[in-house]
Enzyme design. Sequence first.
Site, mmCIF file in Angstrom:
data_model
loop_
_atom_site.group_PDB
_atom_site.id
_atom_site.type_symbol
_atom_site.label_atom_id
_atom_site.label_comp_id
_atom_site.label_asym_id
_atom_site.label_seq_id
_atom_site.Cartn_x
_atom_site.Cartn_y
_atom_site.Cartn_z
ATOM 1 N N PHE A 233 -12.289 -7.835 12.853
ATOM 2 C CA PHE A 233 -11.127 -8.240 12.065
ATOM 3 C C PHE A 233 -10.733 -7.119 11.094
ATOM 4 O O PHE A 233 -11.575 -6.569 10.391
ATOM 5 C CB PHE A 233 -11.446 -9.525 11.294
ATOM 6 C CG PHE A 233 -10.311 -9.956 10.391
ATOM 7 C CD1 PHE A 233 -9.085 -10.310 10.926
ATOM 8 C CD2 PHE A 233 -10.470 -9.959 9.020
ATOM 9 C CE1 PHE A 233 -8.031 -10.672 10.102
ATOM 10 C CE2 PHE A 233 -9.423 -10.322 8.184
ATOM 11 C CZ PHE A 233 -8.200 -10.678 8.726
ATOM 12 N N GLN A 234 -9.478 -6.809 11.061
ATOM 13 C CA GLN A 234 -8.922 -5.756 10.201
ATOM 14 C C GLN A 234 -9.624 -4.412 10.396
ATOM 15 O O GLN A 234 -9.769 -3.629 9.467
ATOM 16 C CB GLN A 234 -8.939 -6.177 8.719
ATOM 17 C CG GLN A 234 -7.935 -7.301 8.443
ATOM 18 C CD GLN A 234 -7.679 -7.557 6.964
ATOM 19 O OE1 GLN A 234 -8.545 -7.334 6.129
ATOM 20 N NE2 GLN A 234 -6.483 -8.038 6.645
ATOM 21 N N GLU B 197 0.817 -1.211 0.000
ATOM 22 C CA GLU B 197 0.000 0.000 0.000
ATOM 23 C C GLU B 197 0.855 1.268 0.000
ATOM 24 O O GLU B 197 0.447 2.302 -0.528
ATOM 25 C CB GLU B 197 -0.942 0.011 1.212
ATOM 26 C CG GLU B 197 -2.056 -1.024 1.151
ATOM 27 C CD GLU B 197 -1.656 -2.395 1.683
ATOM 28 O OE1 GLU B 197 -0.461 -2.613 1.975
ATOM 29 O OE2 GLU B 197 -2.543 -3.272 1.792
ATOM 30 N N MET C 227 23.560 10.258 4.611
ATOM 31 C CA MET C 227 23.339 11.557 5.248
ATOM 32 C C MET C 227 23.522 11.459 6.764
ATOM 33 O O MET C 227 24.121 12.335 7.387
ATOM 34 C CB MET C 227 21.945 12.096 4.892
ATOM 35 C CG MET C 227 21.715 13.531 5.310
ATOM 36 S SD MET C 227 22.937 14.664 4.599
ATOM 37 C CE MET C 227 22.083 15.214 3.127
ATOM 38 N N LYS D 102 -17.926 -1.653 4.531
ATOM 39 C CA LYS D 102 -18.304 -2.612 3.494
ATOM 40 C C LYS D 102 -19.820 -2.676 3.300
ATOM 41 O O LYS D 102 -20.303 -2.852 2.178
ATOM 42 C CB LYS D 102 -17.765 -3.994 3.884
ATOM 43 C CG LYS D 102 -17.835 -5.007 2.780
ATOM 44 C CD LYS D 102 -17.197 -6.320 3.236
ATOM 45 C CE LYS D 102 -17.151 -7.328 2.104
ATOM 46 N NZ LYS D 102 -16.529 -8.586 2.567
#
Lengths: 573, 167
Positions: free
Chosen positions: A114-115, A52, A474, A164
Amino acid sequence: MTKKQTNGAEALIQGLEKHGVEYIFGYPGGAAIPIFDAIYDSSIKLILTRHEQGAIHMADGYARATGKTGVVLVTSGPGATNTVTGILTAQMDSIPLVILTGQTITSALGKDAFQEADVFGGTAPFVKHSYLVKEPNDIPRIVKESFYLAATGRPGTVLIDLPKDITSAPCEATHEEAEMDLPGYSFPDKGKAVDIKAAADILNNAKRPLLLVGHGTLISKANKEVLQLAELLQTPVTTTLMGKGAFPENHELSVGMLGMHGTAYANRCVSNCDVIFSIGSRWDDRITPAKIEKFCPTAKKLHLDIDKAEINKVVMPDVSILGDAKTCLKELLPLIKSSEATKPWLKQVNQWKKKYPLNYKVHGGLKAQQVLDELYQITKGEAIITTDVGQHQMWAAQFCKTHNPDQWISSGGAGTMGFGFPSALGAQLGKPEETVVAVVGDGGFQMTLFELSTAAINKLPVKILIIDNKFLGMVRQWQELFYDDRLSGVDMVGNPDFVKLGESYGVKGFRIKRPADIKRTLEKALAYDGPCIIHAEVIKEDNVFPMIPAGATTDDMIIEPPKKKLAKPKGST
Amino acid sequence: MSIQVDNIHTISLHVANKPGVLLRITLMFARRGYNIESLVVSSALDGKFSRMTITAQGAPETLDQIIRQANKLIDVVHASEHNDEEAIAKEMVLIKVKLSKTNKNEILQVIDHFKAQSVDLTQKSAIIQAVGDSDRIDALIDMLKDYGIIETVRSGKLVMARGDQST
């Protein structure tokens, strides 16, 4: 036969089509399946990424290269949280993105389903605006508002969290009838005439003016007006890292980038100017000292910005103009008198350019600076360059001069490692005809290299130039200069063979080992019709100069490698 | 803009009555190091909008920025600071105080003096309601401390601009 009832997900995708969305960058998951199902029948092309974070940086690169709003689609929970770095990256650099996140069903919200993650709450500090959709019929309005908010005023990120059950439920509302309801949102366009007049008076009387051109100029597409202003006033122009391309860096009035690793002559201009006019820059801490009263103390300061919250935030300007850069400069230009008064100043600036050129030693191994310098010479400043974050980014900023808008793509505000490569893929999709080079370090590239699949599958001919010094350079530079060379956590031992790595994804590889290889290899790689890796094994311990230690003033600039130990900087990072 | 010396600032906000608006405002105060002392939120005359009055403690030099950043939030229609000269500021308090046969009359006298009311009276306790300036409410609480306060609940400051000015 009756027409099939539209559901929330279909209404959402239809809304994106109406807003001219070409690509959705995404990664699926359970809560987002209805939306992926709606894409199946749509004209929008889905770019399936490998993570993602890759998706959101791609959308970001696409937005930066095209000026259009980028769209990201991910699932709930970890899918959404994986975009957070990208949301910050885009928001800090005022990039228009719409982020669609799947969410668990509304009846399960707040129950550790869930999730499930509180994405609306968790991302609130990083977005321009966000929505948690609770009613399918709100979708057309929310889509319309989101694209409007993302792209107008000071652009930014808008997140839409989509449960959903909402995307699966019937949606009767239409896009044609959707009305925006944003009573608290407005942005200035025309500046106040009195402010513009006051700015003109100061500029007309300046002996040693300096234009400080930032990203706002690019967003407003005001680069022509800036050029006219600079030529009328006969003033040097410096750009911020994010402003690169807003003024052609090959123009004689350009002094390049200012700030921490800017050119010595740009920073000398800052120290010595009598008027500094910021156009769409926010006086960021990479270009201003911690003690702001020490920032060009004798210069009058003018500030043009579209965001009222930027005025007086860092610098208290003598005159501020609140409005769109292009609109305001168009009002300002007729009030500007062309003048001879800056001749001695330009003479001085040219002396600094001669005295402190950006340079590097061509002997003693392969230098990143030389690789980037030759890349610039070969591409004639016409390629889109994206970068990661660190030494290679600063060297690229110094040596790859940017001639045109939207050809420099770099994570400025957030400084996100892992940005360079995926953003190049997005830029290439948006600008298929242009050469896109991702300049990355060996550290940052390994944060998002899994998108090599995305490059190969979509045949995106991005050139990935890995400046490999086997260090997080750096941080190593800081440890060497300010922490007694106590190197801690910077050794990239265990780097893969990047050419072989690329081959395993079907991506061609080239190697640059010696200075003599640079030109020939770069030419071959740039001519290659497909994605490729150019692995440049540069010397391990080189430092970026000039350097202004964090928080210090332009007068404290270190131009050459120091002979004695330096005090720890007082600025943040 | 006048800045109060005690660094307690009263800010009123007119906001769209939408989910998350309070979250965004409180996040912004927290990020700029402002500690919210009181917060009153209620529906405005038109249910599409809400009114908020926030009193917060923090550095005066940051205040201007906070107000600009509040105004920048999409759902904030208007945010501004108010001081006592240009606005009326009132708050309400409920004080539950211990009652005994011996002090009952004294307490009733205090209530009367402060133009407060007793809104609940039992053998052992009374709930006193008072509305007024914050320092007057402080004074009432101070007076009642000697009799034994069981608990207090304060509404936080409500502000409205005087005269023709809108809040």
